[in-house]
Design a protein around this motif. Sequence first.
Motif, PDB file in Angstrom:
ATOM      1  N   TRP A  61       0.828  -1.223   0.000  1.00 39.67           N
ATOM      2  CA  TRP A  61       0.000   0.000   0.000  1.00 39.67           C
ATOM      3  C   TRP A  61       0.850   1.255   0.000  1.00 39.67           C
ATOM      4  O   TRP A  61       0.427   2.303  -0.494  1.00 39.67           O
ATOM      5  N   GLY A  62       2.069   1.164   0.586  1.00 38.23           N
ATOM      6  CA  GLY A  62       2.933   2.333   0.655  1.00 38.23           C
ATOM      7  C   GLY A  62       4.125   2.070   1.560  1.00 38.23           C
ATOM      8  O   GLY A  62       4.190   1.023   2.222  1.00 38.23           O
ATOM      9  N   VAL A  63       5.044   3.006   1.579  1.00 41.81           N
ATOM     10  CA  VAL A  63       6.237   2.887   2.429  1.00 41.81           C
ATOM     11  C   VAL A  63       6.561   4.250   3.046  1.00 41.81           C
ATOM     12  O   VAL A  63       6.253   5.306   2.480  1.00 41.81           O
TER      13      VAL A  63
ATOM     14  N   VAL B 236      12.551   4.215   3.537  1.00 38.70           N
ATOM     15  CA  VAL B 236      13.319   3.701   4.672  1.00 38.70           C
ATOM     16  C   VAL B 236      12.915   2.274   4.997  1.00 38.70           C
ATOM     17  O   VAL B 236      13.323   1.733   6.019  1.00 38.70           O
ATOM     18  N   GLN B 237      12.109   1.673   4.132  1.00 38.02           N
ATOM     19  CA  GLN B 237      11.723   0.274   4.287  1.00 38.02           C
ATOM     20  C   GLN B 237      11.547  -0.316   2.902  1.00 38.02           C
ATOM     21  O   GLN B 237      11.355   0.403   1.917  1.00 38.02           O
ATOM     22  N   SER B 238      11.644  -1.627   2.811  1.00 40.15           N
ATOM     23  CA  SER B 238      11.502  -2.290   1.519  1.00 40.15           C
ATOM     24  C   SER B 238      10.025  -2.398   1.146  1.00 40.15           C
ATOM     25  O   SER B 238       9.142  -2.126   1.957  1.00 40.15           O
ATOM     26  N   GLY B 239       9.782  -2.810  -0.096  1.00 46.08           N
ATOM     27  CA  GLY B 239       8.402  -3.012  -0.524  1.00 46.08           C
ATOM     28  C   GLY B 239       8.112  -2.497  -1.910  1.00 46.08           C
ATOM     29  O   GLY B 239       7.164  -2.945  -2.552  1.00 46.08           O
ATOM     30  N   LEU B 240       8.918  -1.538  -2.385  1.00 48.09           N
ATOM     31  CA  LEU B 240       8.703  -0.970  -3.715  1.00 48.09           C
ATOM     32  C   LEU B 240       9.979  -1.064  -4.534  1.00 48.09           C
ATOM     33  O   LEU B 240      11.078  -0.883  -4.014  1.00 48.09           O
TER      34      LEU B 240
ATOM     35  N   GLY C  83       7.002  11.445   5.692  1.00 50.90           N
ATOM     36  CA  GLY C  83       6.192  11.236   4.500  1.00 50.90           C
ATOM     37  C   GLY C  83       6.012   9.774   4.153  1.00 50.90           C
ATOM     38  O   GLY C  83       6.637   8.884   4.725  1.00 50.90           O
ATOM     39  N   PHE C  84       5.118   9.548   3.185  1.00 51.27           N
ATOM     40  CA  PHE C  84       4.821   8.208   2.691  1.00 51.27           C
ATOM     41  C   PHE C  84       4.749   8.256   1.168  1.00 51.27           C
ATOM     42  O   PHE C  84       4.201   9.212   0.599  1.00 51.27           O
ATOM     43  N   LEU C  85       5.302   7.243   0.521  1.00 52.54           N
ATOM     44  CA  LEU C  85       5.011   7.013  -0.887  1.00 52.54           C
ATOM     45  C   LEU C  85       3.866   6.017  -0.949  1.00 52.54           C
ATOM     46  O   LEU C  85       3.936   4.924  -0.360  1.00 52.54           O
ATOM     47  N   LEU C  86       2.796   6.379  -1.648  1.00 53.14           N
ATOM     48  CA  LEU C  86       1.554   5.622  -1.641  1.00 53.14           C
ATOM     49  C   LEU C  86       1.240   5.090  -3.030  1.00 53.14           C
ATOM     50  O   LEU C  86       1.351   5.820  -4.016  1.00 53.14           O
TER      51      LEU C  86
ATOM     52  N   LEU D 291      -0.618   1.085   8.355  1.00 51.87           N
ATOM     53  CA  LEU D 291       0.361   0.958   9.433  1.00 51.87           C
ATOM     54  C   LEU D 291      -0.006  -0.160  10.400  1.00 51.87           C
ATOM     55  O   LEU D 291       0.867  -0.898  10.885  1.00 51.87           O
ATOM     56  N   LEU D 292      -1.298  -0.308  10.682  1.00 53.91           N
ATOM     57  CA  LEU D 292      -1.735  -1.406  11.532  1.00 53.91           C
ATOM     58  C   LEU D 292      -1.474  -2.744  10.844  1.00 53.91           C
ATOM     59  O   LEU D 292      -1.033  -3.712  11.479  1.00 53.91           O
TER      60      LEU D 292
END
Length: 361
Positions: free
Chosen positions: A258-260, A306-310, A328-331, A353-354
């Motif tokens: 969903w985002g990072v 700052v986290q993997s996923g994309l 911030g968030f990339l969505l 986030l949950l």
Amino acid sequence: MLRIWGAGAAAILAGIGAGSANAQVDPLAPMAQPAAATYAQYAAPTSFEGYKYQLMARARREGVRESTIQAYVPPISLNRRVMELDRSQPGGPPNSSYIPPFSPYRRQHVTADLIRRGQARYTSTYSSLNRIQARYGVDPGVLLAIYGHETSFGAVTGGFDLLEALASLAYEGRRREMFESEFVSALKLIDLGVPRWRLKGSYAGATGYPQFMPSVVVRLRADGDGDGYADIWGSEADGLASIANYLRNAGWKPGLTWGVVVRVPSTLNRAAIRSTLQAPRCQRVYARHSRWLTVGQWRALGVVPVQSGLTDRDVATLMEPDGPDGGGFLLTNNYRAILDYNCSNFYALSVGLLANAITRR
């Protein structure tokens, strides 16, 4: 601004759990009313008893069985408590540009208790979640996060009589067309075999584990436990499958986060990345998103995940919910699917986030 709250809202404030109903209503849609209007101006021109004949006529036109109409519409009573709750919904002045900070909302909706109970549900329903993910492609953590938000994992689904609540809100008139349509959909559920006693939910008409409005139940409830019947009131697996079906229908893409979280440089030229697109709905929600760029392009601008996923080829929009100094968030597109469930950036961010916390990402 109208926001329709679900059965779990009171539970959040009481510390029981999180929940805000997916009433499937655009919470930022403008009211079709003059600024100085009063609720009395929206009341039906007849008594409630007379108005029920209008509801019966509409149900008849839309194909509800006559036996259902005669059995269940005449006994309905006007619920003034539902009308009071609708009138007291939170919301600032319609032209206000004030946006509250995200951090307090996050603390209320991504709690240690919700995370703990979500992780326990993740373990106990692991087999069902795997089957649902294989069928619909939706992240199990997101399903549990929405389930936790909406009903505190099934603990708070609402005790209002749906037919009574929807008829009362339609009679009140503030959103008559919507609530009349939902009332007829609730009657159609009875025609489809849903017992009358099952039709309980929030004062705004959201029902079951997913807190769907009746029209959404008709379209998108799903069988998750394989018994051939989609019971969103009694089967947790069916409730989770129905949430997955909703998100897939809203455009969820399998295998995409969903985002990072990202680091945003102080030198970022925010005017240059401002989106020029006009959203057809929830304009204030989407106005907070930048234009779409690939993650590689964001990196070139100094916006670093700052986290993997994309991957660098994935496209995303930037949002800084607490302003330039608040992170911030990339969505991605999948964030937009969560917004379709409840068109609130705070809701969608807290769901994401949950979900991450439940699945320990």
